[in-house]
Design an enzyme around this catalytic site. Structure first.
Site, mmCIF file in Angstrom:
data_model
loop_
_atom_site.group_PDB
_atom_site.id
_atom_site.type_symbol
_atom_site.label_atom_id
_atom_site.label_comp_id
_atom_site.label_asym_id
_atom_site.label_seq_id
_atom_site.Cartn_x
_atom_site.Cartn_y
_atom_site.Cartn_z
ATOM 1 N N ASN A 185 0.902 -1.059 -0.030
ATOM 2 C CA ASN A 185 0.323 -0.031 0.070
ATOM 3 C C ASN A 185 0.747 1.281 0.320
ATOM 4 O OD1 ASN A 185 -2.280 2.366 0.476
ATOM 5 N ND2 ASN A 185 -2.225 1.518 2.231
ATOM 6 N N LYS A 232 0.116 4.275 -0.508
ATOM 7 C CA LYS A 232 -0.794 5.509 0.075
ATOM 8 C C LYS A 232 -0.413 6.494 -1.184
ATOM 9 C CE LYS A 232 -0.787 3.155 4.926
ATOM 10 N NZ LYS A 232 -0.885 3.656 6.114
ATOM 11 N N HIS A 259 -9.805 0.529 5.284
ATOM 12 C CA HIS A 259 -8.944 1.230 5.559
ATOM 13 C C HIS A 259 -8.874 1.926 6.852
ATOM 14 C CE1 HIS A 259 -4.942 2.141 6.497
ATOM 15 N NE2 HIS A 259 -3.828 0.434 5.907
ATOM 16 N N GLU A 284 -5.350 -5.703 11.067
ATOM 17 C CA GLU A 284 -4.413 -4.409 11.410
ATOM 18 C C GLU A 284 -4.549 -3.361 12.287
ATOM 19 O OE1 GLU A 284 -2.628 -1.971 7.987
ATOM 20 O OE2 GLU A 284 -3.896 -1.267 8.162
#
Length: 243
Positions: A7, A9, A88, A160
């Site tokens: 990821n 981002k 997320h 996570e």
């Protein structure tokens, strides 16, 4: 099969990402590792190679139409996107995404033949109060109950813990093991499903050997440690050694 999700981002600009993508060729890919790269949406077109699968960092809850600023499943699929991150913690916290939004995004992923990568995890207070399993069970059941039976198996779940993201703090190996066992138990007993369950949260080249020793894990999500290609290659090679 092990999964390694990168990821990126909101990092890097076009020139940097072109160099990054070119450097991915230095990874000697193993067919038993599904490498998934998730760049920022404007740069998905840069990542078109057979060395990895392409993932989107988000997906719209809407279909194509008058939805300014949205990136629909149909549009993402046309760019060869195979996976989409959904739920997320940064989307939940920064953009106040709630369960109904997440459910719609997962449904739109399926509609466009994109596999959702669904994130679950507890906040620091929940962890301190020993409420983690309760939170995880709710995050799993509230979502999967809304997904048609025949689509449920096409999902990846990521544990996570929110308090571990970007902090450098990682739960103990035993704690992670216990969480993954619990998640897989809930999925199997409630829905008769066997889904890949990954771990994310401050995974890096320094702790990947220990984390990779957790046999029950099906892979990892990298954030900060995916930004530098050399770090990514080290992590990839470490995972490969235990396959």
């Amino acid at each position: 099969m092990k999964y390694l999700v990168c990821n990126l981002k909101a990092n890097k600009v076009k020139k940097e990402l072109i160099t990054y993508e070119d450097s991915l060729k230095n990874i000697k890919t193993n067919p038993n590792i599904e490498l998934i790269v998730c760049p920022s949406t404007p740069f998905l077109f840069v990542f078109q190679s057979d060395n990895y699968k392409l993932g989107a960092q988000d997906i719209s809850m809407y279909e194509m139409g008058p939805h300014t600023g949205e990136n629909t499943g149909e549009q993402l699929a046309s760019l060869n996107v195979k996976y989409a991150l959904v739920g997320h913690s940064e989307r939940r916290n920064l953009f106040k995404e709630e369960e109904q939004t997440i459910i719609q995004k997962i449904k739109k992923s399926y509609h466009s033949h994109i596999y959702p990568i669904y994130f679950i995890g507890e906040k620091e207070l929940d962890n301190k109060l020993n409420n983690t399993n309760k939170v995880l069970e709710q995050q799993i059941s509230h979502i999967i109950n809304e997904i048609p039976d025949y689509k449920r198996e096409k999902m990846i779940i990521v544990y996570e813990p929110i308090w571990a993201i970007g902090t450098g703090v990682v739960p103990t190996t035993q704690d992670i093991t216990d969480r993954i066992i619990f998640i897989k138990k809930i999925i199997k007993e409630y829905y008769d499903l066997t889904l890949p369950v990954l771990y994310g949260g401050s995974v890096n080249e320094n702790n990947i050997i220990e984390l990779n020793s957790i046999d029950i894990l099906d892979g990892f999500v990298l954030g900060e440690s995916s930004k530098e290609i050399d770090d990514l290659i080290k992590i990839y090679n470490t995972i490969e050694k235990n396959i």
